[in-house]
Design a protein around this motif. Structure first.
Motif, PDB file in Angstrom:
ATOM      1  N   GLN A  22     -55.261 -25.561  45.872  1.00 61.22           N
ATOM      2  CA  GLN A  22     -55.393 -25.457  44.422  1.00 61.22           C
ATOM      3  C   GLN A  22     -54.940 -24.076  43.937  1.00 61.22           C
ATOM      4  O   GLN A  22     -54.277 -23.957  42.902  1.00 61.22           O
TER       5      GLN A  22
ATOM      6  N   ILE B 273     -52.027 -23.027  41.270  1.00 57.82           N
ATOM      7  CA  ILE B 273     -52.221 -22.153  40.108  1.00 57.82           C
ATOM      8  C   ILE B 273     -51.157 -21.062  40.086  1.00 57.82           C
ATOM      9  O   ILE B 273     -50.597 -20.743  39.030  1.00 57.82           O
ATOM     10  N   GLN B 274     -50.855 -20.513  41.244  1.00 52.99           N
ATOM     11  CA  GLN B 274     -49.817 -19.489  41.317  1.00 52.99           C
ATOM     12  C   GLN B 274     -48.481 -20.056  40.833  1.00 52.99           C
ATOM     13  O   GLN B 274     -47.761 -19.406  40.066  1.00 52.99           O
TER      14      GLN B 274
ATOM     15  N   VAL C  61     -53.779 -23.517  33.058  1.00 46.66           N
ATOM     16  CA  VAL C  61     -54.075 -22.609  34.178  1.00 46.66           C
ATOM     17  C   VAL C  61     -55.578 -22.358  34.253  1.00 46.66           C
ATOM     18  O   VAL C  61     -56.184 -22.419  35.337  1.00 46.66           O
TER      19      VAL C  61
ATOM     20  N   GLN D  31     -57.455 -25.251  35.777  1.00 42.72           N
ATOM     21  CA  GLN D  31     -57.322 -25.300  37.234  1.00 42.72           C
ATOM     22  C   GLN D  31     -58.137 -24.192  37.912  1.00 42.72           C
ATOM     23  O   GLN D  31     -58.708 -24.396  38.980  1.00 42.72           O
ATOM     24  N   MET D  32     -58.201 -23.021  37.280  1.00 39.98           N
ATOM     25  CA  MET D  32     -59.023 -21.935  37.825  1.00 39.98           C
ATOM     26  C   MET D  32     -60.496 -22.341  37.848  1.00 39.98           C
ATOM     27  O   MET D  32     -61.214 -22.061  38.814  1.00 39.98           O
TER      28      MET D  32
END
Length: 96
Positions: free
Chosen positions: A23, A27-28, A40, A43-44
């Motif tokens: 995951q 995100i990166q 973003v 997802q974090m």
């Protein structure tokens, strides 16, 4: 400090961490590709929850292992301990 001795538990924890690692890589990529901040951030939050869940699971397994060692071979006591710690894990899961 003791270590987790149950192979099944260690495998479960490692699998959870590997999913979180995937995951994080995603995100990166999202950031590199210029994805919207809202996506973003979402997802974090998911990764944070996954790591929190893994931490709670590890803690409960550790408690079960250590308290179970003090109970010895008392099967009824171990079963009750497992049930109580399962409830603790559920309660802690709701705090996140």
């Amino acid at each position: 400090m003791s270590m987790l001795t149950d192979d099944k538990t260690r495998t479960d924890l490692l699998n959870r961490l590997k999913r979180a690692e995937g995951q994080l890589r995603g995100i990166q990529r999202m950031i590199e590709e210029g994805q919207p901040c809202q996506d973003v951030a979402s997802q974090m939050a998911a990764v944070r929850k996954a790591l929190d869940s893994t931490y709670v699971r590890m803690t409960v397994c550790f408690m079960e292992q250590e308290l179970g060692a003090h109970l010895g071979a008392n099967t009824k006591g171990r079963k009750q301990l497992s049930e109580v710690l399962g409830e603790v894990q559920t309660l802690l899961g709701k705090v996140r």
